[in-house]
Design an enzyme around this catalytic site. Structure first.
Site, short mmCIF file in Angstrom:
data_model
loop_
_atom_site.label_atom_id
_atom_site.label_comp_id
_atom_site.label_asym_id
_atom_site.label_seq_id
_atom_site.Cartn_x
_atom_site.Cartn_y
_atom_site.Cartn_z
N ASN A 4 0.87 -1.18 0.00
CA ASN A 4 0.00 0.00 0.00
C ASN A 4 0.91 1.22 0.00
OD1 ASN A 4 -1.75 2.09 0.57
ND2 ASN A 4 -2.14 1.46 2.69
N TRP A 5 0.98 1.87 -1.14
CA TRP A 5 1.91 3.00 -1.28
C TRP A 5 1.39 4.29 -0.65
CZ3 TRP A 5 4.38 2.83 -6.89
CH2 TRP A 5 5.28 1.76 -6.94
N LYS A 6 0.13 4.30 -0.25
CA LYS A 6 -0.45 5.53 0.32
C LYS A 6 -0.21 6.70 -0.64
CE LYS A 6 0.07 3.37 4.74
NZ LYS A 6 0.05 3.47 6.19
N HIS A 90 -9.44 1.29 4.71
CA HIS A 90 -8.17 1.46 5.42
C HIS A 90 -8.38 2.41 6.60
CE1 HIS A 90 -4.08 2.69 6.34
NE2 HIS A 90 -3.72 1.55 5.79
N GLU A 92 -6.75 4.80 7.72
CA GLU A 92 -6.53 6.24 7.43
C GLU A 92 -7.77 6.83 6.75
OE1 GLU A 92 -2.78 5.68 5.44
OE2 GLU A 92 -1.92 5.10 7.38
N GLU A 162 -5.37 -4.78 10.47
CA GLU A 162 -4.36 -3.75 10.67
C GLU A 162 -4.64 -2.99 11.97
OE1 GLU A 162 -2.31 -2.67 6.69
OE2 GLU A 162 -3.96 -1.30 7.04
N GLY A 168 2.61 2.47 10.64
CA GLY A 168 3.56 3.57 10.47
C GLY A 168 4.25 3.98 11.75
N SER A 208 3.50 -1.94 10.22
CA SER A 208 4.97 -1.99 10.41
C SER A 208 5.59 -3.33 10.06
CB SER A 208 5.33 -1.57 11.84
OG SER A 208 4.96 -0.22 12.06
N GLY A 229 2.86 -1.07 4.18
CA GLY A 229 2.87 0.35 3.81
C GLY A 229 4.29 0.80 3.52
N GLY A 230 4.90 1.46 4.48
CA GLY A 230 6.22 2.07 4.30
C GLY A 230 7.25 1.19 3.62
P1 PGA Z 1 2.91 0.47 7.52
O1 PGA Z 1 1.43 0.63 6.91
O2 PGA Z 1 3.47 -0.83 6.97
O3 PGA Z 1 3.66 1.66 7.03
O4 PGA Z 1 2.77 0.41 8.99
C1 PGA Z 1 0.57 -0.46 6.74
C2 PGA Z 1 -0.72 0.01 6.14
O5 PGA Z 1 -1.22 1.07 6.55
O6 PGA Z 1 -1.30 -0.64 5.24
#
Ligand code: PGA
Length: 244
Positions: A4-6, A90, A92, A162, A168, A208, A229-230
């Site tokens: 997930n590149w956000k 998600h 967010e 999640e 993050g 994470s 994500g990251g």
């Molecule tokens: P993260 O994000 O790996 O940066 O913690 C995961 C996500 O939000 O899908």
């Protein structure tokens, strides 16, 4: 294994990522690989992934087919540019953009109607975990969201657990904490859709996930994959996760 590149990367950076990433996962047939870049990069990602097994997804999807919905992208638009998946609900989106279990369900159905695989996210916030409310939150998100699907629809979705406090933050859920939550979700699936559906559904862990913790997470039989994500932004690090 889904990335997930956000809200990161331009189309040119997307193409550069795939040039590095493709050779690193060329022989990785043990799992499906999905990358979800921002909408503006999907066409570039699809072009760069062509001829590989890497699949591309959106990070959200509108519940309507078309219409006066400023800022939204429909399922038909996603499939038209070659996407096969869509992340839905998600945390967010829930936290900053007013997403609710009800809209998550509507978006999930829209993804299925468009022939896309929804990756439906659930997970508790820190204060909910600390007050002992994790299970109740997961059950409620399941009941108000996913449980509204038919059995046939359910068979086509992927679930991502999640925990919001792990996203993050560098704080990963321990493999045991993650597996416990996956078990709660799977029990809900069993009660609603039956044992076969519960055994078959893929539940990804997200929060994470990094090259150095993915192996212990994936060692849990309850954990079927990860939503990253990251660490999915760097070709080398996401390839290490895929090839754990
Ligand atoms: P993260 O994000 O790996 O940066 O913690 C995961 C996500 O939000 O899908």
């Amino acid at each position: 294994m889904a990335g997930n590149w956000k809200m990161y990367k331009t189309p040119a950076e997307t193409t550069a990522f795939f040039e590095k990433f493709r050779p690193l996962v060329e022989k990785s047939t043990h799992c499906e690989i999905v990358i979800c870049p921002p909408f503006t990069n999907i066409a570039a990602a699809v072009a760069a992934a062509k001829g590989s097994t890497i699949q591309i997804g959106g990070q959200n999807i509108a519940w309507a087919r078309e219409g006066a919905f400023t800022g939204e992208i429909s399922g038909a638009m996603l499939t038209a540019v070659g996407a096969s998946h869509a992340i839905v609900g998600h945390s967010e989106r829930r936290q900053y953009f007013g997403e609710t279990d009800e809209t998550v369900l509507k978006r999930t159905v829209a993804a299925l109607d468009a022939g896309l695989t929804p990756i439906v996210c659930v997970g508790e916030r820190l204060e909910e975990r600390e007050s002992g409310g994790t299970e109740a939150v997961l059950v409620s998100q399941f009941t108000k969201g996913i449980a509204g699907l038919t059995g046939q629809q359910f068979a086509k979705i992927v679930i991502a657990y999640e925990p919001v406090w792990a996203i993050g933050t560098g704080k990963t859920a321990t493999p045991e904490i993650a597996a416990d939550a996956h078990r709660v979700i799977r029990e809900q699936v069993k009660a609603k859709f039956g044992k076969e559906a519960a055994d078959a559904v893929r539940i990804l862990y997200g929060g994470s996930v990094k090259p150095d913790n993915v192996k212990s997470l994936m060692a849990q039989p309850e954990i079927d994959g990860s939503l990253v994500g990251g660490a999915s932004l760097d070709a080398g690090s996401f390839a290490s996760i895929v090839n754990f």
